[in-house]
Design a protein around this motif. Sequence first.
Motif, mmCIF file in Angstrom:
data_model
loop_
_atom_site.group_PDB
_atom_site.id
_atom_site.type_symbol
_atom_site.label_atom_id
_atom_site.label_comp_id
_atom_site.label_asym_id
_atom_site.label_seq_id
_atom_site.Cartn_x
_atom_site.Cartn_y
_atom_site.Cartn_z
ATOM 1 N N THR A 125 -37.802 6.346 55.209
ATOM 2 C CA THR A 125 -38.219 6.000 56.572
ATOM 3 C C THR A 125 -37.246 5.036 57.247
ATOM 4 N N ARG A 126 -36.543 4.249 56.429
ATOM 5 C CA ARG A 126 -35.592 3.287 57.003
ATOM 6 C C ARG A 126 -34.542 2.933 55.960
ATOM 7 N N PHE A 127 -33.299 2.774 56.451
ATOM 8 C CA PHE A 127 -32.196 2.377 55.575
ATOM 9 C C PHE A 127 -31.354 1.341 56.300
ATOM 10 N N SER A 155 -17.563 -8.392 58.620
ATOM 11 C CA SER A 155 -18.937 -8.089 58.230
ATOM 12 C C SER A 155 -19.411 -6.882 59.040
ATOM 13 N N SER A 156 -20.078 -5.960 58.367
ATOM 14 C CA SER A 156 -20.576 -4.759 59.035
ATOM 15 C C SER A 156 -22.028 -4.510 58.651
ATOM 16 N N THR A 157 -22.769 -3.912 59.553
ATOM 17 C CA THR A 157 -24.151 -3.513 59.288
ATOM 18 C C THR A 157 -24.340 -2.069 59.738
ATOM 19 N N PHE A 158 -25.301 -1.416 59.121
ATOM 20 C CA PHE A 158 -25.657 -0.041 59.483
ATOM 21 C C PHE A 158 -27.153 0.123 59.292
ATOM 22 N N SER A 159 -27.774 0.869 60.210
ATOM 23 C CA SER A 159 -29.213 1.123 60.109
ATOM 24 C C SER A 159 -29.502 2.578 60.454
ATOM 25 N N TRP A 160 -30.499 3.102 59.793
ATOM 26 C CA TRP A 160 -30.990 4.469 60.028
ATOM 27 C C TRP A 160 -32.514 4.414 60.045
ATOM 28 N N GLY A 269 -31.484 10.224 68.508
ATOM 29 C CA GLY A 269 -31.326 11.678 68.471
ATOM 30 C C GLY A 269 -30.507 12.208 67.321
ATOM 31 N N PHE A 270 -30.158 11.383 66.352
ATOM 32 C CA PHE A 270 -29.369 11.834 65.205
ATOM 33 C C PHE A 270 -30.249 12.717 64.321
ATOM 34 N N ASN A 271 -29.862 13.962 64.129
ATOM 35 C CA ASN A 271 -30.740 14.931 63.471
ATOM 36 C C ASN A 271 -30.385 15.188 62.002
ATOM 37 N N ARG A 272 -29.713 14.238 61.360
ATOM 38 C CA ARG A 272 -29.340 14.403 59.952
ATOM 39 C C ARG A 272 -29.986 13.315 59.101
ATOM 40 N N SER A 273 -30.288 13.665 57.870
ATOM 41 C CA SER A 273 -30.675 12.662 56.890
ATOM 42 C C SER A 273 -29.402 12.058 56.298
ATOM 43 N N ILE A 274 -29.533 10.997 55.528
ATOM 44 C CA ILE A 274 -28.358 10.331 54.978
ATOM 45 C C ILE A 274 -28.505 10.192 53.464
ATOM 46 N N ASP A 275 -27.365 10.069 52.793
ATOM 47 C CA ASP A 275 -27.326 9.821 51.360
ATOM 48 C C ASP A 275 -27.043 8.331 51.148
ATOM 49 N N TYR A 276 -26.370 8.004 50.071
ATOM 50 C CA TYR A 276 -25.996 6.624 49.825
ATOM 51 C C TYR A 276 -24.864 6.209 50.770
ATOM 52 N N LEU A 277 -24.722 4.907 50.945
ATOM 53 C CA LEU A 277 -23.706 4.298 51.824
ATOM 54 C C LEU A 277 -23.885 4.685 53.282
ATOM 55 N N GLY A 278 -25.067 5.180 53.656
ATOM 56 C CA GLY A 278 -25.351 5.478 55.052
ATOM 57 C C GLY A 278 -24.649 6.690 55.603
ATOM 58 N N ASN A 279 -24.298 7.656 54.757
ATOM 59 C CA ASN A 279 -23.562 8.820 55.235
ATOM 60 C C ASN A 279 -24.156 10.092 54.639
ATOM 61 N N ASN A 280 -24.132 11.159 55.432
ATOM 62 C CA ASN A 280 -24.487 12.490 54.948
ATOM 63 C C ASN A 280 -23.184 13.154 54.515
ATOM 64 N N PHE A 281 -22.953 13.198 53.206
ATOM 65 C CA PHE A 281 -21.665 13.663 52.706
ATOM 66 C C PHE A 281 -21.502 15.175 52.835
ATOM 67 N N LEU A 282 -22.592 15.921 52.911
ATOM 68 C CA LEU A 282 -22.475 17.365 53.072
ATOM 69 C C LEU A 282 -21.884 17.703 54.436
ATOM 70 N N ARG A 283 -22.316 16.984 55.463
ATOM 71 C CA ARG A 283 -21.829 17.241 56.829
ATOM 72 C C ARG A 283 -20.899 16.145 57.334
ATOM 73 N N SER A 291 -20.386 3.989 59.265
ATOM 74 C CA SER A 291 -21.341 3.272 58.422
ATOM 75 C C SER A 291 -20.879 1.858 58.106
ATOM 76 N N PHE A 292 -19.574 1.627 58.189
ATOM 77 C CA PHE A 292 -19.046 0.300 57.904
ATOM 78 C C PHE A 292 -18.471 -0.367 59.161
ATOM 79 N N GLY A 293 -19.073 -0.050 60.310
ATOM 80 C CA GLY A 293 -18.836 -0.851 61.509
ATOM 81 C C GLY A 293 -17.797 -0.367 62.486
ATOM 82 N N GLU A 294 -17.222 0.818 62.314
ATOM 83 C CA GLU A 294 -16.210 1.279 63.259
ATOM 84 C C GLU A 294 -16.828 1.519 64.638
#
Length: 456
Positions: A125-127, A155-160, A269-283, A291-294
Amino acid sequence: YTYSPRAKPFKPFAKLIKGNKWSLLKDAQFDYLPRNINLRMDADRLYSELLNRSNDLFKSITPKLYDKNFTLNRFYNLNWKLMPSIGLDYTATTNARIQEPIGELNTEEKRDTVRQELYDFGRMTRFNQQANLTYNVPFGKIKPLNWITSNLRYSSTFSWDQAPPNLKEVGNTIGNSGDKSANANLNLIKLYNKIPALRNINRGIPPAPKKKKKKEDKKNLDKNKEEEEDKGSKKKKELNSFHHVLRGIMMVRNINLSYSQRDGNSLPGFNRSIDYLGNNFLRNAPGLPYSFGEQDESFRYNMARDGHLSNSLLITNFYQQSSTRNFNLRSTIEPIRNFRINLTFEQTFSDNEQGQFRFDTTDNFNDFRDLSSNQTGTFSSTYVFIRTAFEAAGNSSNDYASDAFTEFLNNRFTISQRLQNEDTRVAGTGRDTINGYPLGYGKTSQSMYYINFLQS
């Protein structure tokens, strides 16, 4: 679970370099294992049944009510001292929910469903994640520069955040931030003390008087005694004056500088789920750099082009982008002993933009675009107003005119025209037919006023 390895750091130059001349290389070491890894998982389950009975109709059948809530939270922490001057920290938190079947878990099929949910760590539900990279510049290892201390930090933050379960078509919300900072402290006293003569002055030790040369003719010694004493007195005064001049040159004792820059954005509106490190590696979405602040002005357009955004017309949340820059300077000045003056300079600039970015079907456009965009900002700065602070206020004969205010009024049109020429959105669009000011930067433009205020 906590893992703290005790690995001996690798020192590639410790045996190759002798002495302390190349201490910067000699003391270099690398830790190939992290100092600490911590994993934690918290499970919290609430289960209750409620059956209401009627005292008047005992045979009436009332439904049994169930209250169930099963959450599973995971925490990750990594601490890695890559080198004595470089440190890395990473923390992540995952909030998930175990989806149970409706009603009582009274069948093996229902219990298997819950077990499978536990094996899959539930429905995320939240990352949230945060990464910090620090670097202490090793000026202390460089003798000519050991009066400087400095450190750099990123320092970087990411939320999903998951979409509402009953409105999955509106998509999830992602956001990130990147914070860069640099600090430096200049200990000028330590710099001055590298010169022995200046070190003695800082310690309050007067210069040693020069020894007088012996006269070869002893007969004239008594005759010129008074003259020599006068010359010696004048020379001592000159040395004392020179001592104070040097002390005045060294009146700046310390300077501290700091600069920070923080940028962030939020995209619904982001329609993808995420894996570890806040990224969907398949797509490869939204991508590890994000995910690291860019920060990328075209990020939302790239996500829409690659099909990672929902085209639902029900999306009402705003796309947001912010940027803040802060500069601080502090200095200690001591013109005479025990009389210190602290000078401070601060400047802050912030810019915020928000608007709806979604799929639009108006006039058969059928694509993503920005709707109702709004941009705001603030600017504050330390400023010295000595030039106009003591200006005469005028009198009744000249209608209390102020030269500074008159200059302020006369500069409005010139600055508005300059700002229009520098802005590609309105450059060359001409003037307002009502007040005659350049379009985009009119008579009441805030951008024009604060620049004009500083220049008048």
